[in-house]
Motif scaffolding. Sequence first.
Motif, mmCIF file in Angstrom:
data_model
loop_
_atom_site.group_PDB
_atom_site.id
_atom_site.type_symbol
_atom_site.label_atom_id
_atom_site.label_comp_id
_atom_site.label_asym_id
_atom_site.label_seq_id
_atom_site.Cartn_x
_atom_site.Cartn_y
_atom_site.Cartn_z
ATOM 1 N N LEU A 74 0.585 -1.284 0.135
ATOM 2 C CA LEU A 74 -0.318 0.422 0.284
ATOM 3 C C LEU A 74 1.202 1.373 0.301
ATOM 4 N N VAL A 75 0.694 2.034 -0.698
ATOM 5 C CA VAL A 75 1.141 3.664 -0.848
ATOM 6 C C VAL A 75 0.373 4.551 -0.606
ATOM 7 N N CYS A 76 1.292 5.132 -0.250
ATOM 8 C CA CYS A 76 0.568 6.958 0.513
ATOM 9 C C CYS A 76 1.396 7.850 0.105
ATOM 10 N N CYS A 77 0.613 8.935 -0.497
ATOM 11 C CA CYS A 77 1.606 9.639 -0.433
ATOM 12 C C CYS A 77 1.424 10.912 0.279
ATOM 13 N N VAL A 78 2.160 12.118 0.187
ATOM 14 C CA VAL A 78 1.390 13.668 1.128
ATOM 15 C C VAL A 78 2.616 14.151 0.593
ATOM 16 N N ARG A 79 1.803 14.817 -0.302
ATOM 17 C CA ARG A 79 2.362 16.391 -0.774
ATOM 18 C C ARG A 79 1.693 17.929 0.255
ATOM 19 N N ASN A 80 2.813 18.941 -0.290
ATOM 20 C CA ASN A 80 2.001 20.372 -0.012
ATOM 21 C C ASN A 80 2.791 20.916 -0.747
ATOM 22 N N THR A 81 1.954 22.113 -0.462
ATOM 23 C CA THR A 81 2.264 23.223 -1.445
ATOM 24 C C THR A 81 3.331 24.597 -1.519
ATOM 25 N N GLY A 82 3.882 23.879 0.678
ATOM 26 C CA GLY A 82 4.556 25.605 0.664
ATOM 27 C C GLY A 82 5.970 25.381 0.270
#
Length: 76
Positions: free
Chosen positions: A2-10
């Motif tokens: 299971l792959v979980c990606c968390v991105r931000n735009t800061g």
Amino acid sequence: VLVCCVRNTGRPIAEDDLPRIFDRGFSTKHGAGRGRGLSLVRESVERMDGDITVASDEQTCFTILFPLAQSESPAA
């Protein structure tokens, strides 16, 4: 897996800070943070036999991998 990606735009994490962001007590907040958050995340992920990595260029992306449980099939 299971792959979980968390991105931000800061703003991205400074290249010099990347090797230390998961260290307990490390903070880029100059006294405003205690440096516990990402170390606790890493410890939690590893307790579940997962892995967490980070890449940071124009934005920051944390990738978390969790192994999927193998179910045993009943004997025929």
